[in-house]
Design a protein around this motif. Sequence first.
Motif, PDB file in Angstrom:
ATOM      1  N   GLU A  54      -0.397   7.331 -10.372  1.00 24.33           N
ATOM      2  CA  GLU A  54       0.380   6.681  -9.315  1.00 24.33           C
ATOM      3  C   GLU A  54      -0.058   7.224  -7.962  1.00 24.33           C
ATOM      4  O   GLU A  54      -0.163   8.428  -7.773  1.00 24.33           O
ATOM      5  N   ARG A  56       0.678   7.129  -3.782  1.00 29.19           N
ATOM      6  CA  ARG A  56       1.649   6.778  -2.741  1.00 29.19           C
ATOM      7  C   ARG A  56       1.098   7.177  -1.376  1.00 29.19           C
ATOM      8  O   ARG A  56       0.504   8.238  -1.232  1.00 29.19           O
ATOM      9  N   GLN A  60       4.944   4.104   0.283  1.00 30.23           N
ATOM     10  CA  GLN A  60       4.647   2.888  -0.469  1.00 30.23           C
ATOM     11  C   GLN A  60       3.721   3.203  -1.643  1.00 30.23           C
ATOM     12  O   GLN A  60       2.814   4.015  -1.519  1.00 30.23           O
ATOM     13  N   ILE A  61       3.956   2.530  -2.767  1.00 33.49           N
ATOM     14  CA  ILE A  61       3.056   2.667  -3.909  1.00 33.49           C
ATOM     15  C   ILE A  61       1.811   1.842  -3.614  1.00 33.49           C
ATOM     16  O   ILE A  61       1.894   0.692  -3.202  1.00 33.49           O
ATOM     17  N   VAL A  62       0.644   2.460  -3.808  1.00 38.26           N
ATOM     18  CA  VAL A  62      -0.635   1.802  -3.536  1.00 38.26           C
ATOM     19  C   VAL A  62      -1.255   1.386  -4.855  1.00 38.26           C
ATOM     20  O   VAL A  62      -1.398   2.199  -5.769  1.00 38.26           O
ATOM     21  N   ASP A  63      -1.616   0.111  -4.966  1.00 40.94           N
ATOM     22  CA  ASP A  63      -2.265  -0.403  -6.169  1.00 40.94           C
ATOM     23  C   ASP A  63      -3.775  -0.322  -5.971  1.00 40.94           C
ATOM     24  O   ASP A  63      -4.348  -1.070  -5.178  1.00 40.94           O
ATOM     25  N   LEU A  64      -4.427   0.606  -6.661  1.00 47.70           N
ATOM     26  CA  LEU A  64      -5.869   0.778  -6.515  1.00 47.70           C
ATOM     27  C   LEU A  64      -6.656  -0.142  -7.439  1.00 47.70           C
ATOM     28  O   LEU A  64      -7.870  -0.224  -7.336  1.00 47.70           O
ATOM     29  N   GLU A  65      -5.955  -0.842  -8.347  1.00 45.75           N
ATOM     30  CA  GLU A  65      -6.644  -1.752  -9.252  1.00 45.75           C
ATOM     31  C   GLU A  65      -7.213  -2.945  -8.484  1.00 45.75           C
ATOM     32  O   GLU A  65      -8.308  -3.400  -8.733  1.00 45.75           O
ATOM     33  N   GLY A  66      -6.439  -3.451  -7.537  1.00 46.62           N
ATOM     34  CA  GLY A  66      -6.909  -4.552  -6.694  1.00 46.62           C
ATOM     35  C   GLY A  66      -7.698  -3.975  -5.524  1.00 46.62           C
ATOM     36  O   GLY A  66      -7.944  -2.783  -5.428  1.00 46.62           O
ATOM     37  N   ASP A  67      -8.095  -4.832  -4.623  1.00 49.20           N
ATOM     38  CA  ASP A  67      -8.783  -4.371  -3.424  1.00 49.20           C
ATOM     39  C   ASP A  67      -7.739  -4.013  -2.385  1.00 49.20           C
ATOM     40  O   ASP A  67      -7.212  -4.883  -1.697  1.00 49.20           O
ATOM     41  N   HIS A  68      -7.434  -2.718  -2.274  1.00 52.23           N
ATOM     42  CA  HIS A  68      -6.440  -2.271  -1.301  1.00 52.23           C
ATOM     43  C   HIS A  68      -7.093  -2.165   0.073  1.00 52.23           C
ATOM     44  O   HIS A  68      -8.173  -1.608   0.214  1.00 52.23           O
ATOM     45  N   SER A  73      -3.593  -0.041   6.072  1.00 54.08           N
ATOM     46  CA  SER A  73      -2.646   1.020   5.734  1.00 54.08           C
ATOM     47  C   SER A  73      -2.790   2.214   6.669  1.00 54.08           C
ATOM     48  O   SER A  73      -1.810   2.827   7.067  1.00 54.08           O
TER      49      SER A  73
END
Length: 122
Positions: A54, A56, A60-68, A73
């Motif tokens: 996980e 953060r 905010q929780i950052v989703d690294l699976e997609g293109d962040h 940010s």
Amino acid sequence: MIPLINIILLLLIFFMIVGRIAPATELVVQAPVSDIGERHTEVSPVIYVGPGGEVRFRGQIVDLEGDHDWNASLLGSGADHAAGVHSLRIHADRGAEARLVVGLLKDLRGAGVETVELVTER
């Protein structure tokens, strides 16, 4: 002679005024152990990486699976908004996967972050 309670109360008031309370962390992590390095006191934005992967940043929780979009940010709001963020700290749990942290470092470099500190404990 001054009673001892007066001295204790004066010391208590002094340390309450002078002392600095560190902000609570967003994610509880156990930092890896290091034998080298220096202790820094300057304040930088912090990215937290938990043991399960996980991530953060700024609450905010950052989703690294997609293109962040790290550029958006990092610009965020407040004092960092005008100049962008050039220095960051990563508080990664010792149980976090190394490839996740290395991938995060590559993404941050691509977003223009010049200095990244990985927080460890001695």
